[in-house]
Design a protein around this motif. Sequence first.
Motif, PDB file in Angstrom:
ATOM      1  N   GLY A  37       0.693  -1.269   0.032  1.00  0.00           N
ATOM      2  CA  GLY A  37       0.150  -0.045   0.003  1.00  0.00           C
ATOM      3  C   GLY A  37       0.895   1.200  -0.153  1.00  0.00           C
ATOM      4  O   GLY A  37       0.113   2.451  -0.119  1.00  0.00           O
ATOM      5  N   SER A  38       2.078   1.224   0.343  1.00  0.00           N
ATOM      6  CA  SER A  38       2.784   2.176   0.183  1.00  0.00           C
ATOM      7  C   SER A  38       2.995   3.024  -1.298  1.00  0.00           C
ATOM      8  O   SER A  38       3.001   2.109  -1.991  1.00  0.00           O
ATOM      9  N   GLU A  39       3.289   4.028  -1.486  1.00  0.00           N
ATOM     10  CA  GLU A  39       3.620   4.657  -2.645  1.00  0.00           C
ATOM     11  C   GLU A  39       4.840   5.558  -2.813  1.00  0.00           C
ATOM     12  O   GLU A  39       5.383   6.216  -1.758  1.00  0.00           O
ATOM     13  N   GLU A  40       5.346   5.681  -3.933  1.00  0.00           N
ATOM     14  CA  GLU A  40       6.446   6.807  -4.352  1.00  0.00           C
ATOM     15  C   GLU A  40       6.262   7.474  -5.326  1.00  0.00           C
ATOM     16  O   GLU A  40       5.787   6.870  -6.354  1.00  0.00           O
ATOM     17  N   ARG A  41       6.275   8.577  -5.453  1.00  0.00           N
ATOM     18  CA  ARG A  41       5.745   9.639  -6.518  1.00  0.00           C
ATOM     19  C   ARG A  41       6.998  10.437  -7.226  1.00  0.00           C
ATOM     20  O   ARG A  41       7.879  10.852  -6.354  1.00  0.00           O
ATOM     21  N   PHE A  42       7.145  10.439  -8.264  1.00  0.00           N
ATOM     22  CA  PHE A  42       7.948  11.147  -9.189  1.00  0.00           C
ATOM     23  C   PHE A  42       7.384  12.108 -10.055  1.00  0.00           C
ATOM     24  O   PHE A  42       6.577  11.392 -10.982  1.00  0.00           O
ATOM     25  N   VAL A  43       8.031  13.456 -10.369  1.00  0.00           N
ATOM     26  CA  VAL A  43       7.441  14.260 -10.996  1.00  0.00           C
ATOM     27  C   VAL A  43       8.246  14.829 -11.975  1.00  0.00           C
ATOM     28  O   VAL A  43       9.445  14.890 -11.935  1.00  0.00           O
ATOM     29  N   ALA A  44       7.540  14.964 -13.544  1.00  0.00           N
ATOM     30  CA  ALA A  44       8.125  15.795 -14.468  1.00  0.00           C
ATOM     31  C   ALA A  44       7.336  16.925 -14.630  1.00  0.00           C
ATOM     32  O   ALA A  44       6.269  16.804 -15.259  1.00  0.00           O
ATOM     33  N   GLU A  45       8.022  18.273 -14.554  1.00  0.00           N
ATOM     34  CA  GLU A  45       7.159  19.288 -14.363  1.00  0.00           C
ATOM     35  C   GLU A  45       6.867  20.105 -15.713  1.00  0.00           C
ATOM     36  O   GLU A  45       6.078  20.862 -15.682  1.00  0.00           O
ATOM     37  N   GLU A  46       7.765  19.635 -16.712  1.00  0.00           N
ATOM     38  CA  GLU A  46       7.608  19.999 -17.911  1.00  0.00           C
ATOM     39  C   GLU A  46       7.777  19.085 -18.927  1.00  0.00           C
ATOM     40  O   GLU A  46       8.587  18.133 -18.769  1.00  0.00           O
ATOM     41  N   LEU A  47       7.575  19.289 -20.298  1.00  0.00           N
ATOM     42  CA  LEU A  47       8.023  18.149 -21.312  1.00  0.00           C
ATOM     43  C   LEU A  47       9.223  18.412 -21.632  1.00  0.00           C
ATOM     44  O   LEU A  47       9.990  19.689 -21.539  1.00  0.00           O
ATOM     45  N   LEU A  48       9.909  17.311 -22.174  1.00  0.00           N
ATOM     46  CA  LEU A  48      11.176  17.364 -22.785  1.00  0.00           C
ATOM     47  C   LEU A  48      11.145  17.828 -23.912  1.00  0.00           C
ATOM     48  O   LEU A  48      11.971  18.726 -24.417  1.00  0.00           O
ATOM     49  N   ARG A  49      10.113  17.789 -24.693  1.00  0.00           N
ATOM     50  CA  ARG A  49       9.630  18.273 -25.936  1.00  0.00           C
ATOM     51  C   ARG A  49       8.162  17.944 -26.282  1.00  0.00           C
ATOM     52  O   ARG A  49       7.932  17.082 -25.687  1.00  0.00           O
ATOM     53  N   ASP A  50       7.739  18.600 -27.213  1.00  0.00           N
ATOM     54  CA  ASP A  50       6.034  18.217 -27.556  1.00  0.00           C
ATOM     55  C   ASP A  50       5.951  16.712 -27.703  1.00  0.00           C
ATOM     56  O   ASP A  50       6.594  15.947 -28.259  1.00  0.00           O
ATOM     57  N   PHE A 110       7.236  13.585 -22.106  1.00  0.00           N
ATOM     58  CA  PHE A 110       7.624  13.412 -20.701  1.00  0.00           C
ATOM     59  C   PHE A 110       8.889  12.724 -20.496  1.00  0.00           C
ATOM     60  O   PHE A 110       9.046  11.599 -21.004  1.00  0.00           O
ATOM     61  N   LYS A 111       9.604  13.060 -19.304  1.00  0.00           N
ATOM     62  CA  LYS A 111      10.475  12.094 -18.760  1.00  0.00           C
ATOM     63  C   LYS A 111      10.907  12.308 -17.578  1.00  0.00           C
ATOM     64  O   LYS A 111      11.794  12.731 -16.648  1.00  0.00           O
ATOM     65  N   PRO A 112       9.774  11.580 -16.574  1.00  0.00           N
ATOM     66  CA  PRO A 112       9.816  11.829 -15.293  1.00  0.00           C
ATOM     67  C   PRO A 112      11.107  10.486 -14.890  1.00  0.00           C
ATOM     68  O   PRO A 112      11.192   9.643 -15.508  1.00  0.00           O
ATOM     69  N   VAL A 113      11.865  10.827 -13.866  1.00  0.00           N
ATOM     70  CA  VAL A 113      12.814   9.945 -13.512  1.00  0.00           C
ATOM     71  C   VAL A 113      12.490   9.105 -12.315  1.00  0.00           C
ATOM     72  O   VAL A 113      12.239   9.811 -11.226  1.00  0.00           O
TER      73      VAL A 113
END
Length: 533
Positions: free
Chosen positions: A104-117, A120-123
């Motif tokens: 039930g635990s979670e880990e969140r990773f955010v890509a705030e903007e596009l790499l290009r149109d 997206f590239k969240p790590v």
Amino acid sequence: MRHLLLLAACGFLAACSSSHEEGHGHAHEEDAHDHGHGHEAEDERPAVVVTTYADGLELFMEYPALVVGQPSALVAHFTDARNPEGFVAVTKGRVIATLRYADGSEERFVAEELLRDGIFKPVVTPGKPGAATLTLELQGPQVTGSVPAGSVTVHASAGAAIAAAPPEATGESTVPYLKEQQWKTTFATAPVEQRLLRDGIRANGELRPVAGKAAELAAPVAGRVVVPASVPHLGMRVRRGDRLFSIVPIETGGRDRAGLDLAAAQARAELGLAEREVRRAEELLAVQAIPEKQLDAARVAENVARARLQAAERQLSLYRSAQGGGGRGGGSASFELRAPLDGVVSFADVMPGAIVEPGQLLVSVVDTDRLWLEARVFESDAPRVQQSPGATFTVAGIGRDFVVDETEGTRVAVGAVVDPATRTVPVIFELPNPGGMLKPGMFAKVRLLTGEGSEVLAIPAAAVVDDRGRPTVYVMEGGESFFERKVELGARDGGWVEVRAGLREGERVVSRGAYELKLANASGAIPEHGHQH
């Protein structure tokens, strides 16, 4: 329909490496160097490829297998798949990648903007090993949605990830078609699914105005055109009763109102003279002073003079009756021509000040909110369409099928007589025309429905291309890889066609842009080195 493709294996990595060598894969080598953590390079881990659909989005994603403490760059291609005319790249927003573990635990990773149109590239850097689910949530003004990327395993080490990879898959040779290519063309995919297809008869047809919903305005008399405001022109929308123009009558000989008054006075005087000549001739004949034929000649002259007076008075009456008698009192009389119905001007030949002749067509108005579709059915098929519940049709220049059924239009009539020249029977349907997309006079290829039909496996007809005389479709293997498949087709209904062999339910086919994909593959228009991230 959600369709999920997951490929994660050493074998796939080998295939991926091979495609890099051939110039069609994604390169991720710089990802390992971008994050200097001292761990094994990402390209040593098996690659995972995901293609899935949810919330009107297509997600195509590549990333190295997840390992505890090691960054994995998710190269996520997001496509807005809501538009049936063609998929487009997502160009605004941010992405949240969520790892949800079995506990039930979670880990969140955010890509705030596009790499290009579109990309997206969240790590993702997992904090613990074990089974989990991966979900990507797109937030933005263009489209918002959550796309499950499937079940994943976070491995304790890169070696464990390599050991767990399945063997290389073998199968049909694929055709690459990169997302950048798809987004620059009209492109879409659709699932192979069960649909109700109905039997039908093909016929030619034409779109026409509804009876009573078209009118012509012609000059009632010879006269001069006077336009009160804007000149009626092609495409102009009018309302019933709108004053379009006026005609000030003139005599064909060029005389105006004063000239007609003079002509009437002359005719009146001539008639008086002729009447007196008749009375004098009658008196002379009574005393036998003239022959009878002289009296006959006087009577003929009287009749001619009376006819001339009547003609002159009729000309004056046109002025006096215009505008409810507005010509009385010496004013200039005119005929107002007003729009006979709500609609759009389909013909206009109006020039201010022009002289027109009686009966000359000046303006046509047609109401295009609803139209008639008249299909011409061969006499041998006429009995089958007597109770036709509807029809589908296409017109040149509009890449879609139109439907006439119990919810969109109605059957108006089936002809009772066979045309002796064409040996056809007309079948007329009435249908709405929102936005005025359809035009009266358009030629239509019609399919008249004749029965209830049946549930069959079907695909969009636009997905089928001809390959040396054999119907072929492009089946999606992954977001950027497709393979050709020969198919056996059956009944057609509107924009759908039955598939009798060659496809399985749930597979996705290229429904728009299949021909462009075929050309790109045949011409070698695939980028030599793929696209780099």
